[in-house]
Scaffold this motif. Structure first.
Motif, PDB file in Angstrom:
ATOM      1  N   MET A   9       0.849  -1.170   0.000  1.00 59.56           N
ATOM      2  CA  MET A   9       0.000   0.000   0.000  1.00 59.56           C
ATOM      3  C   MET A   9       0.899   1.239   0.000  1.00 59.56           C
ATOM      4  O   MET A   9       1.881   1.312   0.725  1.00 59.56           O
ATOM      5  CB  MET A   9      -0.923  -0.063   1.222  1.00 59.56           C
ATOM      6  CG  MET A   9      -1.820   1.122   1.375  1.00 59.56           C
ATOM      7  SD  MET A   9      -2.903   0.959   2.782  1.00 59.56           S
ATOM      8  CE  MET A   9      -4.436   1.240   1.996  1.00 59.56           C
ATOM      9  N   VAL A  10       0.554   2.192  -0.814  1.00 57.78           N
ATOM     10  CA  VAL A  10       1.379   3.387  -0.964  1.00 57.78           C
ATOM     11  C   VAL A  10       1.524   4.151   0.359  1.00 57.78           C
ATOM     12  O   VAL A  10       2.567   4.760   0.613  1.00 57.78           O
ATOM     13  CB  VAL A  10       0.841   4.294  -2.085  1.00 57.78           C
ATOM     14  CG1 VAL A  10      -0.468   4.949  -1.695  1.00 57.78           C
ATOM     15  CG2 VAL A  10       1.862   5.336  -2.456  1.00 57.78           C
ATOM     16  N   LEU A  11       0.512   4.105   1.209  1.00 58.51           N
ATOM     17  CA  LEU A  11       0.613   4.822   2.483  1.00 58.51           C
ATOM     18  C   LEU A  11       1.703   4.222   3.359  1.00 58.51           C
ATOM     19  O   LEU A  11       2.471   4.945   3.996  1.00 58.51           O
ATOM     20  CB  LEU A  11      -0.736   4.799   3.205  1.00 58.51           C
ATOM     21  CG  LEU A  11      -1.879   5.512   2.482  1.00 58.51           C
ATOM     22  CD1 LEU A  11      -3.186   5.300   3.227  1.00 58.51           C
ATOM     23  CD2 LEU A  11      -1.586   6.977   2.302  1.00 58.51           C
ATOM     24  N   VAL A  16      -2.734   6.274   9.015  1.00 56.23           N
ATOM     25  CA  VAL A  16      -2.626   5.093   8.154  1.00 56.23           C
ATOM     26  C   VAL A  16      -3.252   3.889   8.849  1.00 56.23           C
ATOM     27  O   VAL A  16      -3.994   3.119   8.233  1.00 56.23           O
ATOM     28  CB  VAL A  16      -1.157   4.814   7.759  1.00 56.23           C
ATOM     29  CG1 VAL A  16      -1.021   3.453   7.104  1.00 56.23           C
ATOM     30  CG2 VAL A  16      -0.657   5.909   6.830  1.00 56.23           C
ATOM     31  N   GLY A  17      -2.999   3.723  10.137  1.00 52.66           N
ATOM     32  CA  GLY A  17      -3.621   2.631  10.889  1.00 52.66           C
ATOM     33  C   GLY A  17      -5.131   2.729  10.875  1.00 52.66           C
ATOM     34  O   GLY A  17      -5.839   1.731  10.702  1.00 52.66           O
ATOM     35  N   ASP A  18      -5.652   3.946  11.052  1.00 50.77           N
ATOM     36  CA  ASP A  18      -7.096   4.164  10.995  1.00 50.77           C
ATOM     37  C   ASP A  18      -7.650   3.772   9.634  1.00 50.77           C
ATOM     38  O   ASP A  18      -8.683   3.097   9.539  1.00 50.77           O
ATOM     39  CB  ASP A  18      -7.442   5.631  11.275  1.00 50.77           C
ATOM     40  CG  ASP A  18      -7.125   6.064  12.696  1.00 50.77           C
ATOM     41  OD1 ASP A  18      -6.948   5.195  13.576  1.00 50.77           O
ATOM     42  OD2 ASP A  18      -7.049   7.285  12.919  1.00 50.77           O
ATOM     43  N   LEU A  19      -6.977   4.215   8.570  1.00 53.33           N
ATOM     44  CA  LEU A  19      -7.429   3.900   7.218  1.00 53.33           C
ATOM     45  C   LEU A  19      -7.408   2.395   6.956  1.00 53.33           C
ATOM     46  O   LEU A  19      -8.313   1.850   6.319  1.00 53.33           O
ATOM     47  CB  LEU A  19      -6.576   4.632   6.180  1.00 53.33           C
ATOM     48  CG  LEU A  19      -6.754   6.147   6.136  1.00 53.33           C
ATOM     49  CD1 LEU A  19      -5.708   6.770   5.218  1.00 53.33           C
ATOM     50  CD2 LEU A  19      -8.148   6.519   5.693  1.00 53.33           C
ATOM     51  N   VAL A  41     -10.613   0.075   5.849  1.00 49.16           N
ATOM     52  CA  VAL A  41     -10.596  -0.802   4.670  1.00 49.16           C
ATOM     53  C   VAL A  41     -10.911  -2.242   5.077  1.00 49.16           C
ATOM     54  O   VAL A  41     -11.667  -2.939   4.392  1.00 49.16           O
ATOM     55  CB  VAL A  41      -9.237  -0.714   3.940  1.00 49.16           C
ATOM     56  CG1 VAL A  41      -9.097  -1.802   2.895  1.00 49.16           C
ATOM     57  CG2 VAL A  41      -9.076   0.659   3.319  1.00 49.16           C
ATOM     58  N   ALA A  42     -10.371  -2.687   6.206  1.00 44.67           N
ATOM     59  CA  ALA A  42     -10.640  -4.051   6.666  1.00 44.67           C
ATOM     60  C   ALA A  42     -12.124  -4.252   6.957  1.00 44.67           C
ATOM     61  O   ALA A  42     -12.715  -5.268   6.572  1.00 44.67           O
ATOM     62  CB  ALA A  42      -9.812  -4.355   7.908  1.00 44.67           C
TER      63      ALA A  42
END
Length: 62
Positions: A1-3, A36-39, A43-44
């Motif tokens: 993932m780019v992030l 990023v962790g939140d995103l 997504v999950a």
């Protein structure tokens, strides 16, 4: 993932890292790693709502 690549310092994702840092510092008072962790959690959860993910054997044959 780019992030994740941006957080890891990948030179090809340097611009994304700068954008993440500015966004997090200015608007959310959170670190880029936290965002990023939140995103990733979002997504999950969203991926669990996709019927093909919940039902084994529904993936199209390729």
């Amino acid at each position: 993932m780019v992030l994740r690549r941006a957080l890891a310092g990948d030179p090809e994702a340097a611009e994304m890292r700068e954008v993440l840092q500015l966004l997090c510092e200015a608007l959310m008072d959170r670190t880029a790693g936290q965002v990023v962790g939140d995103l990733e959690r979002v997504v999950a959860v969203l991926s669990l709502a996709i019927p093909a993910v919940r039902t084994p054997g529904t993936a199209p044959d390729g």
